[in-house]
Design a protein around this motif. Structure first.
Motif, PDB file in Angstrom:
ATOM      1  N   LYS A  42       1.967  -2.954  14.999  1.00  0.00           N
ATOM      2  CA  LYS A  42       3.054  -3.044  15.975  1.00  0.00           C
ATOM      3  C   LYS A  42       4.326  -3.502  15.268  1.00  0.00           C
ATOM      4  CE  LYS A  42       4.438  -5.182  20.344  1.00  0.00           C
ATOM      5  NZ  LYS A  42       4.127  -6.168  21.379  1.00  0.00           N
ATOM      6  N   PRO A  43       5.358  -2.689  15.263  1.00  0.00           N
ATOM      7  CA  PRO A  43       5.572  -1.455  16.031  1.00  0.00           C
ATOM      8  C   PRO A  43       4.851  -0.232  15.483  1.00  0.00           C
ATOM      9  CG  PRO A  43       7.428  -1.833  14.606  1.00  0.00           C
ATOM     10  CD  PRO A  43       6.546  -3.020  14.437  1.00  0.00           C
ATOM     11  N   GLY A  44       4.190  -0.349  14.342  1.00  0.00           N
ATOM     12  CA  GLY A  44       3.440   0.772  13.794  1.00  0.00           C
ATOM     13  C   GLY A  44       4.042   1.301  12.502  1.00  0.00           C
ATOM     14  N   LEU A  45       3.156   1.705  11.576  1.00  0.00           N
ATOM     15  CA  LEU A  45       3.608   2.239  10.298  1.00  0.00           C
ATOM     16  C   LEU A  45       4.413   3.515  10.490  1.00  0.00           C
ATOM     17  CD1 LEU A  45       3.458   1.776   7.237  1.00  0.00           C
ATOM     18  CD2 LEU A  45       1.386   3.185   7.200  1.00  0.00           C
ATOM     19  N   HIS A  46       4.073   4.285  11.535  1.00  0.00           N
ATOM     20  CA  HIS A  46       4.814   5.529  11.777  1.00  0.00           C
ATOM     21  C   HIS A  46       6.276   5.252  12.104  1.00  0.00           C
ATOM     22  CE1 HIS A  46       3.591   4.174  15.778  1.00  0.00           C
ATOM     23  NE2 HIS A  46       4.523   4.963  16.309  1.00  0.00           N
ATOM     24  N   ARG A  47       6.539   4.161  12.801  1.00  0.00           N
ATOM     25  CA  ARG A  47       7.933   3.838  13.139  1.00  0.00           C
ATOM     26  C   ARG A  47       8.715   3.374  11.913  1.00  0.00           C
ATOM     27  NH1 ARG A  47       9.740   3.757  18.187  1.00  0.00           N
ATOM     28  NH2 ARG A  47       8.240   3.994  19.888  1.00  0.00           N
ATOM     29  N   GLN A 101      11.769  -4.924  15.679  1.00  0.00           N
ATOM     30  CA  GLN A 101      10.579  -5.737  15.437  1.00  0.00           C
ATOM     31  C   GLN A 101      10.270  -5.923  13.957  1.00  0.00           C
ATOM     32  OE1 GLN A 101       7.171  -4.763  18.026  1.00  0.00           O
ATOM     33  NE2 GLN A 101       8.545  -3.453  19.195  1.00  0.00           N
ATOM     34  N   VAL A 102      11.017  -5.241  13.068  1.00  0.00           N
ATOM     35  CA  VAL A 102      10.751  -5.327  11.632  1.00  0.00           C
ATOM     36  C   VAL A 102      12.031  -5.796  10.923  1.00  0.00           C
ATOM     37  CG1 VAL A 102       9.975  -4.111   9.563  1.00  0.00           C
ATOM     38  CG2 VAL A 102       9.088  -3.437  11.813  1.00  0.00           C
ATOM     39  N   PRO A 103      12.100  -7.060  10.506  1.00  0.00           N
ATOM     40  CA  PRO A 103      13.319  -7.575   9.858  1.00  0.00           C
ATOM     41  C   PRO A 103      13.402  -7.176   8.380  1.00  0.00           C
ATOM     42  CG  PRO A 103      11.692  -9.307  10.009  1.00  0.00           C
ATOM     43  CD  PRO A 103      11.091  -8.115  10.697  1.00  0.00           C
ATOM     44  N   ALA A 104      13.716  -5.915   8.146  1.00  0.00           N
ATOM     45  CA  ALA A 104      13.780  -5.399   6.769  1.00  0.00           C
ATOM     46  C   ALA A 104      15.167  -4.845   6.481  1.00  0.00           C
ATOM     47  CB  ALA A 104      12.731  -4.307   6.567  1.00  0.00           C
ATOM     48  N   TYR A 105      15.646  -5.079   5.249  1.00  0.00           N
ATOM     49  CA  TYR A 105      16.907  -4.496   4.808  1.00  0.00           C
ATOM     50  C   TYR A 105      16.617  -3.337   3.867  1.00  0.00           C
ATOM     51  CZ  TYR A 105      21.771  -3.955   3.682  1.00  0.00           C
ATOM     52  OH  TYR A 105      23.033  -3.420   3.573  1.00  0.00           O
ATOM     53  N   LEU A 106      17.393  -2.253   3.993  1.00  0.00           N
ATOM     54  CA  LEU A 106      17.204  -1.067   3.168  1.00  0.00           C
ATOM     55  C   LEU A 106      18.365  -0.901   2.202  1.00  0.00           C
ATOM     56  CD1 LEU A 106      15.389  -0.579   5.740  1.00  0.00           C
ATOM     57  CD2 LEU A 106      15.627   1.855   5.245  1.00  0.00           C
ATOM     58  N   ILE A 113      14.993   2.145  15.242  1.00  0.00           N
ATOM     59  CA  ILE A 113      13.772   2.945  15.329  1.00  0.00           C
ATOM     60  C   ILE A 113      12.532   2.062  15.403  1.00  0.00           C
ATOM     61  CG2 ILE A 113      12.323   4.587  14.040  1.00  0.00           C
ATOM     62  CD1 ILE A 113      14.957   5.843  13.038  1.00  0.00           C
ATOM     63  N   THR A 114      12.568   0.918  14.738  1.00  0.00           N
ATOM     64  CA  THR A 114      11.425  -0.008  14.792  1.00  0.00           C
ATOM     65  C   THR A 114      11.533  -0.972  15.977  1.00  0.00           C
ATOM     66  OG1 THR A 114      12.525  -1.514  13.236  1.00  0.00           O
ATOM     67  CG2 THR A 114      11.003   0.108  12.311  1.00  0.00           C
ATOM     68  N   ARG A 115      12.431  -0.689  16.897  1.00  0.00           N
ATOM     69  CA  ARG A 115      12.610  -1.460  18.126  1.00  0.00           C
ATOM     70  C   ARG A 115      12.937  -2.930  17.859  1.00  0.00           C
ATOM     71  NH1 ARG A 115       7.622   0.908  21.889  1.00  0.00           N
ATOM     72  NH2 ARG A 115       8.457   3.028  22.105  1.00  0.00           N
TER      73      ARG A 115
END
Length: 435
Positions: free
Chosen positions: A270-275, A67-72, A63-65
């Motif tokens: 970018k990619p944006g908080l909404h994403r 661009q966001v290297p985060a683990y959940l 969903i973040t394309r």
């Protein structure tokens, strides 16, 4: 901006096969202890929690394309609401509440896409969020202590010095590892090391039962649970769990700010908080459909990125795949289940205290002035209502409990009391100072 030589792997770079394996495993261990602790405390399946965290992370990356290297991983904010929801209607009720919380994320993401994100920051300033986070930690203090010193946490007459010794050994080990391991991979997993040490101590004093591990199969389908198998809709479940999204939304924003600092990119633009919020919400929805706790981005894994300078989303995806695979290994699930309750209680004493302290730190970093009456009033009401377990009961079908009621009252007070813009505190400073 970091120079090219400072970055080991950038966001879209692939590691070699050997490095890919080891770097992904590092992220898996960083999130492992906290992720399995939540289902352990709430009675959900640790195996399903691992699977849902992996699936949720993969969905987030898509969903973040990429661009966001985060683990959940599993969210601590939902521990008390999940326990309360299960008391009303079993795990299915908790999954319904989790699903609706994910929907709230999706709605907020769509609004942010349309009108921007500043309205959310004004609704959730540190003077509101800080005390709510404190409530999360201190509200669970009794649970942690009972797990640590009672043979049967539900019965106050079953005090056990042996159990308490296991909790204290675990607690001291986690503290020691946290303080003295300051560099290297081991410094990233003090909680996991403490659990291992407490587990070994528990083996020597006879608190571990290996029968489940011996009997478990290597490959095993975990017990998935979902809300659409017969649970009735209840406004009480909504009131218990949906307002908690207020806290986790602010937590998410803080993590994105810190992560932006680490990777030297404005991820909120970018990619944006909404994403990223949509990704977090979809991850929680996925968890609710299979029986896992709600998901949230993990600060532990952001710490791994900062230390290793490896920002590759391929490494994060690898950790997610490992987590999914671990969920289907019956021996691992049984091993997790064999961890004695006091060991997890010892870890919880520190972790829940850290949660409360992080709320206090949020207020300090944001320079919230408690000498001003409106701030003192907002924070005081949230703390007493939340920790005291106040309840607003309209009928048998609608009850607003503790943390949820505290969050709503805090937001209302912050909106209606004068002086909000001057003294609410700037949440954007938190991301800058925490980085």
């Amino acid at each position: 901006m970091k120079s090219r030589k400072d970055i080991v792997l950038d966001i879209h770079e692939k590691p070699s096969a050997i490095n890919w394996f080891s770097l992904s495993f590092q992220h898996l261990f960083a999130m492992f202890g906290a992720t399995v602790l939540v289902p352990f405390l709430t009675g959900l399946s640790p195996a399903v929690a691992l699977i849902s965290s992996g699936l949720g992370t993969l969905a987030f990356l898509l969903i973040t394309r990429g661009q966001v290297p985060a683990y959940l991983g599993s969210s601590f904010a939902f521990i008390a609401p999940i326990i309360s929801a299960q008391a009303l209607g079993g795990p299915e009720a908790a999954m319904l509440g989790s699903f609706l919380s994910g929907i709230v994320y999706a709605i907020v993401a769509l609004i942010i896409k349309g009108v921007g994100h500043k309205w959310l920051m004004r609704l959730l300033p540190p003077v509101v969020v800080g005390p709510i986070i404190i409530v999360i930690g201190l509200g669970l203090a009794g649970t942690a202590v009972n797990m640590a010193m009672l043979e049967n946490p539900g019965d106050s007459t079953t005090y056990s010095l042996l159990h308490f010794s296991a909790a204290l050994v675990t607690l001291l080990l986690v503290i020691g590892f946290s303080v003295f391991l300051k560099k290297g991979f081991l410094s990233l997993i003090p909680v996991l090391l403490g659990i291992v040490g407490g587990y070994i101590y528990s083996i020597f004093v006879g608190l571990v039962n290996f029968n489940l591990v011996l009997d478990a199969k290597w490959f095993q389908i975990p017990e998935f649970v979902t809300f659409y198998t017969g649970v009735d809709f209840s406004w009480t479940i909504v009131a218990l769990m949906v307002p908690v999204a207020i806290v986790t939304l602010s937590e998410h924003i803080g993590h994105q700010m810190v992560l932006s600092k680490v990777v030297e990119r404005d991820l909120i633009q970018k990619p944006g908080l909404h994403r990223s919020i949509m990704g977090d919400g979809v991850a929680t929805i996925i968890a609710s459909l299979i029986g896992g706790p709600p998901n949230t981005t993990y600060g532990e894994n952001i710490g791994v990125l900062a230390i290793t300078k490896v920002y590759s989303v391929f490494v994060i995806a690898g950790a997610a795949i490992f987590a999914i695979a671990f969920g289907f290994i019956g021996k691992i699930s049984a091993l997790i289940s064999s961890i004695p309750t006091p060991v997890m209680g010892g870890v919880s004493i520190l972790l829940f205290g850290i949660i409360a302290s992080s709320g206090l730190r949020m207020m300090i970093d944001s320079k919230v002035n408690l000498a001003i009456n409106r701030n003192l009033i907002v924070s005081s009401v949230i703390l007493v209502i939340g920790i005291g377990g106040a309840m607003l009961k309209f009928s048998n079908s609608f009850e607003l409990h503790g943390m949820a009621l505290a969050a709503i009252l805090g937001i209302i007070l912050n909106v209606i009391l004068p002086g909000r813009e001057e003294v609410a505190g700037d949440m954007y400073n938190i991301g800058k100072k925490s980085a």
